[in-house]
Write a protein that holds these residues in place. Sequence first.
Motif, PDB file in Angstrom:
ATOM      1  N   LEU A  14     -33.668  21.381  25.025  1.00  0.00           N
ATOM      2  CA  LEU A  14     -33.405  20.944  26.470  1.00  0.00           C
ATOM      3  C   LEU A  14     -34.439  19.583  26.474  1.00  0.00           C
ATOM      4  O   LEU A  14     -34.172  18.671  27.164  1.00  0.00           O
ATOM      5  N   LEU A  25     -32.187  18.248  33.892  1.00  0.00           N
ATOM      6  CA  LEU A  25     -32.309  19.685  33.518  1.00  0.00           C
ATOM      7  C   LEU A  25     -31.439  20.699  34.195  1.00  0.00           C
ATOM      8  O   LEU A  25     -31.185  21.692  33.307  1.00  0.00           O
ATOM      9  N   VAL A  68     -32.977  15.996  27.618  1.00  0.00           N
ATOM     10  CA  VAL A  68     -33.534  15.575  29.135  1.00  0.00           C
ATOM     11  C   VAL A  68     -34.547  14.677  29.215  1.00  0.00           C
ATOM     12  O   VAL A  68     -34.516  13.992  30.170  1.00  0.00           O
TER      13      VAL A  68
END
Length: 404
Positions: A120, A352, A124
């Motif tokens: 992530l 996110l 992001v």
Amino acid sequence: MASLEKEGLVEESRSSISQESAYISNLGNLDSAEASKSSNIFSVFLEPIQWIQMLSSQLNPTFIIGIVIVYGLNLGFSGSFFKVVTDYYWKDVQKVQPSVVQLYIGLYYIPWIMKPVWGLLTDVFPIRGYRRRPYFVLAGVLGGVSALMVALIGNLPAALALSCFIGIAAGMAIADVTIDACIATNSIEVRSLAPDMQSLCGFCSSAGALIGYSTSGFFVHHLGAQGALILMAIPPVFITVLGFVIYEMRSPCLHPEKQKYSKPLEPFLLNYAMELPAQAPPSFRSYELVKIANLGLPNSTSINPTNLNRSKWLFLFYIVSSLKRCACLLIIIFMKQRRMAYNSVKQKMGTLGVAVKGMYQTIKFPQVWKPSLYMYLSLALSISTHEGQFYWYTDPKAGPGFSQ
């Protein structure tokens, strides 16, 4: 009779000629068979090279180098070398019991459990417009510093050594997640080469692990358990270099509002804050007076010392008013910068949230969560006696004497 003898001689000569031609043809066939056999042997060795050349021509060469470095050096060699050398380190250097070592092993596998978090972050939170390159550099620096600390510092406390091992594992996990993201991107763009990329990853990982397991005992025997750990700093160096050379297109990471106000603020600030009031006397707008205040405005009139002494209170009033204007302007700029930072964080948090929602939607499929649950339970509930066995077969007295 003479004619019959001549015919017999002619037939014998023909048969001998046919036999010689058959023999020559057989020799030619044998030569061609040997040549084809030798060419087949060479083609076996040349085929992997041609395969890698094909991948480099279809994909970016730096991407292929990244797979070799991460999967070959980082996961293959470092992973196998790390398992063997750390066991000897805890046993011979730290003098820790097997049960405690088993607990430590569970702790420095935490970065591998956090692989979704690293994924992530790379998707992001880009750094200066790059989503992959900075994380390669971060992984290399983290792993290299941790390996050098545990290898060069003597009498290291067990807690600090454990932290260094966790740092090494975190560097390996971050590099693995980052190269996997690059592989996923290239697999989407060039779908026909997706199996070839996975085959290259498996080959590099297997070859690196074979080299790591084969050489770890040699280095432990000659360098010691702690000295051999210095080799763990070599793969992070290559990963750091990879972060600077791997090809990646820079993505626009600036918020539109931030792009609007990203011009230099110094000229605007000076022009606004140093604007003289219209009611100021001409002596205050002179070059010499502004030079004293270090403002650098153009020359207009000459200064008279008598007038300057008489107008010192007006000059102080002008300075205070200019400082007030500057303070107000700085407050406005600070508020704008704060608003832009808030909007940027809000945008990233929204991205996110979308990524987390996508992961949740994916894990809801039975084809995904059932195998994941099985693998998790099989690994979490399995009983391992590896450390106890290692201490036994490396004990020179009670064990079989495999190692001193």
